[in-house]
Design a protein around this motif. Sequence first.
Motif, PDB file in Angstrom:
ATOM      1  N   ILE A   1      -2.666   3.625   0.700  1.00  0.00           N
ATOM      2  CA  ILE A   1      -2.705   3.695   2.169  1.00  0.00           C
ATOM      3  C   ILE A   1      -4.116   3.979   2.693  1.00  0.00           C
ATOM      4  CG2 ILE A   1      -1.922   5.040   4.157  1.00  0.00           C
ATOM      5  CD1 ILE A   1       0.801   5.246   2.886  1.00  0.00           C
ATOM      6  N   PRO A   2      -4.845   4.984   2.185  1.00  0.00           N
ATOM      7  CA  PRO A   2      -6.200   5.206   2.700  1.00  0.00           C
ATOM      8  C   PRO A   2      -7.123   3.996   2.504  1.00  0.00           C
ATOM      9  CG  PRO A   2      -5.464   7.100   1.454  1.00  0.00           C
ATOM     10  CD  PRO A   2      -4.469   6.019   1.197  1.00  0.00           C
ATOM     11  N   LEU A   3      -7.035   3.359   1.343  1.00  0.00           N
ATOM     12  CA  LEU A   3      -7.871   2.189   1.084  1.00  0.00           C
ATOM     13  C   LEU A   3      -7.452   1.014   1.954  1.00  0.00           C
ATOM     14  CD1 LEU A   3      -8.108   2.427  -2.801  1.00  0.00           C
ATOM     15  CD2 LEU A   3      -9.840   3.047  -1.133  1.00  0.00           C
ATOM     16  N   ALA A   4      -6.153   0.882   2.217  1.00  0.00           N
ATOM     17  CA  ALA A   4      -5.680  -0.185   3.099  1.00  0.00           C
ATOM     18  C   ALA A   4      -6.178   0.031   4.523  1.00  0.00           C
ATOM     19  CB  ALA A   4      -4.157  -0.258   3.065  1.00  0.00           C
ATOM     20  N   ILE A   5      -6.166   1.282   4.990  1.00  0.00           N
ATOM     21  CA  ILE A   5      -6.685   1.575   6.330  1.00  0.00           C
ATOM     22  C   ILE A   5      -8.161   1.208   6.409  1.00  0.00           C
ATOM     23  CG2 ILE A   5      -7.200   3.443   7.949  1.00  0.00           C
ATOM     24  CD1 ILE A   5      -4.676   4.850   6.964  1.00  0.00           C
ATOM     25  N   TYR A   6      -8.914   1.594   5.384  1.00  0.00           N
ATOM     26  CA  TYR A   6     -10.335   1.254   5.344  1.00  0.00           C
ATOM     27  C   TYR A   6     -10.539  -0.262   5.373  1.00  0.00           C
ATOM     28  CZ  TYR A   6     -15.059   0.762   3.458  1.00  0.00           C
ATOM     29  OH  TYR A   6     -16.362   0.410   3.267  1.00  0.00           O
ATOM     30  N   SER A   7      -9.716  -0.986   4.618  1.00  0.00           N
ATOM     31  CA  SER A   7      -9.854  -2.447   4.564  1.00  0.00           C
ATOM     32  C   SER A   7      -9.508  -3.082   5.904  1.00  0.00           C
ATOM     33  CB  SER A   7      -8.949  -3.015   3.467  1.00  0.00           C
ATOM     34  OG  SER A   7      -9.300  -2.501   2.207  1.00  0.00           O
TER      35      SER A   7
ATOM     36  N   ALA B   1       0.834  -1.207   0.000  1.00  0.00           N
ATOM     37  CA  ALA B   1       0.000   0.000   0.000  1.00  0.00           C
ATOM     38  C   ALA B   1       0.865   1.253   0.000  1.00  0.00           C
ATOM     39  CB  ALA B   1      -0.930  -0.012   1.209  1.00  0.00           C
ATOM     40  N   LEU B   2       1.957   1.217   0.772  1.00  0.00           N
ATOM     41  CA  LEU B   2       2.860   2.363   0.811  1.00  0.00           C
ATOM     42  C   LEU B   2       3.523   2.585  -0.549  1.00  0.00           C
ATOM     43  CD1 LEU B   2       4.423   4.561   2.313  1.00  0.00           C
ATOM     44  CD2 LEU B   2       6.046   2.801   3.051  1.00  0.00           C
ATOM     45  N   TYR B   3       3.977   1.504  -1.169  1.00  0.00           N
ATOM     46  CA  TYR B   3       4.624   1.609  -2.485  1.00  0.00           C
ATOM     47  C   TYR B   3       3.645   2.139  -3.528  1.00  0.00           C
ATOM     48  CZ  TYR B   3       6.287   0.055  -7.046  1.00  0.00           C
ATOM     49  OH  TYR B   3       6.642   0.006  -8.375  1.00  0.00           O
ATOM     50  N   LEU B   4       2.426   1.616  -3.530  1.00  0.00           N
ATOM     51  CA  LEU B   4       1.435   2.067  -4.507  1.00  0.00           C
ATOM     52  C   LEU B   4       1.080   3.536  -4.297  1.00  0.00           C
ATOM     53  CD1 LEU B   4      -1.139  -0.850  -4.977  1.00  0.00           C
ATOM     54  CD2 LEU B   4       0.151   0.331  -6.754  1.00  0.00           C
ATOM     55  N   SER B   5       0.941   3.949  -3.042  1.00  0.00           N
ATOM     56  CA  SER B   5       0.615   5.342  -2.743  1.00  0.00           C
ATOM     57  C   SER B   5       1.709   6.269  -3.259  1.00  0.00           C
ATOM     58  CB  SER B   5       0.432   5.536  -1.239  1.00  0.00           C
ATOM     59  OG  SER B   5      -0.689   4.819  -0.767  1.00  0.00           O
ATOM     60  N   ALA B   6       2.966   5.916  -2.976  1.00  0.00           N
ATOM     61  CA  ALA B   6       4.083   6.750  -3.431  1.00  0.00           C
ATOM     62  C   ALA B   6       4.161   6.772  -4.956  1.00  0.00           C
ATOM     63  CB  ALA B   6       5.385   6.229  -2.832  1.00  0.00           C
TER      64      ALA B   6
ATOM     65  N   ARG C   1      -1.609  15.501  -1.309  1.00  0.00           N
ATOM     66  CA  ARG C   1      -3.049  15.251  -1.513  1.00  0.00           C
ATOM     67  C   ARG C   1      -3.276  13.932  -2.231  1.00  0.00           C
ATOM     68  NH1 ARG C   1      -7.217  13.788  -1.622  1.00  0.00           N
ATOM     69  NH2 ARG C   1      -9.247  14.829  -1.878  1.00  0.00           N
ATOM     70  N   SER C   2      -2.401  13.583  -3.135  1.00  0.00           N
ATOM     71  CA  SER C   2      -2.529  12.314  -3.848  1.00  0.00           C
ATOM     72  C   SER C   2      -2.313  11.129  -2.903  1.00  0.00           C
ATOM     73  CB  SER C   2      -1.517  12.251  -4.999  1.00  0.00           C
ATOM     74  OG  SER C   2      -1.754  13.285  -5.935  1.00  0.00           O
ATOM     75  N   LEU C   3      -1.424  11.290  -1.938  1.00  0.00           N
ATOM     76  CA  LEU C   3      -1.208  10.219  -0.957  1.00  0.00           C
ATOM     77  C   LEU C   3      -2.475   9.933  -0.158  1.00  0.00           C
ATOM     78  CD1 LEU C   3       2.314  10.983   0.575  1.00  0.00           C
ATOM     79  CD2 LEU C   3       1.700   9.043  -0.871  1.00  0.00           C
ATOM     80  N   GLY C   4      -3.272  10.968   0.086  1.00  0.00           N
ATOM     81  CA  GLY C   4      -4.452  10.799   0.910  1.00  0.00           C
ATOM     82  C   GLY C   4      -5.750  10.630   0.152  1.00  0.00           C
ATOM     83  N   GLU C   5      -5.694  10.537  -1.158  1.00  0.00           N
ATOM     84  CA  GLU C   5      -6.920  10.428  -1.958  1.00  0.00           C
ATOM     85  C   GLU C   5      -7.646   9.117  -1.663  1.00  0.00           C
ATOM     86  OE1 GLU C   5     -10.066  10.194  -4.315  1.00  0.00           O
ATOM     87  OE2 GLU C   5      -9.016  11.971  -3.600  1.00  0.00           O
ATOM     88  N   PHE C   6      -8.965   9.203  -1.437  1.00  0.00           N
ATOM     89  CA  PHE C   6      -9.756   8.017  -1.093  1.00  0.00           C
ATOM     90  C   PHE C   6     -11.031   7.897  -1.930  1.00  0.00           C
ATOM     91  CE2 PHE C   6     -13.188   6.030   1.325  1.00  0.00           C
ATOM     92  CZ  PHE C   6     -12.637   4.790   1.611  1.00  0.00           C
TER      93      PHE C   6
END
Length: 244
Positions: free
Chosen positions: A190-196, A19-24, A168-173
């Motif tokens: 990361i936001p989607l992983a937190i939700y999951s 999730a971190l790699y995809l977000s970055a 802002r892109s890192l936090g887009e959900f």
Amino acid sequence: MLSLDLANSSLLSPEELSALYLSAKIALFATLVSLPLAMLLAWTLARHQFRGKFIVEAALQLPMVLPPVVLGYLLLVAFGTQGFIGRYLQQWFDIQLAFNWKGAVLASIIMAFPLMVQPIKLAFQMVDHRLEQAAATLGAKPWQVFLTISLPLASSGILIGSILCFSRSLGEFGATMTFVGNIPGETRTIPLAIYSFIQQPGGEAAAARLVVLSMLLAFAALLANYWITQRYQQKIGYLSRAQL
């Protein structure tokens, strides 16, 4: 035993690292793709008056006031596999944006673009026109004036806009969730992983780690933004005193 398994000693699980790699990755691509268009639009809005300018500026701010889910739905209608744009992208260029990380880049661009344009526009407005006129008088062509005078003097605003876009892109959900879904290893940022994680039993610890990581990344971006702004204000103050 002193030896420890590397996987077990890692602070983040493979799913969290993914999730971190995809977000970055998505945030970096969104920033790089947005930057040329953001500079062009910011320079145009800062330097030119034209009919319908207020409509362009209102449309630019629209993603800031619309619910992200609405934008995600519009992206799905336009760029989905059966969308009026997406179907031709897939037929002619074999490009699929829906339910793909490239679609997450597009969603991030649309959501973060206003945050990138505004500081760049302000930076171009702060550039002393007399310097540009002097360069033109000495024979510099318009593109040379832009590259050698306008662009370097607006570099602080460009950097601030890039940081804001990346953050802002890192936090887009919302738009991402609606347009590309929550696919592990493909679109789960990361936001989607937190939700999951908070939706599954025993996922609270992983969600908490990603929350802390998100807060640290956001705080670092704010610190960088503050430091650059302070340096820029000091430079403006120095130039003002020098002119006096």
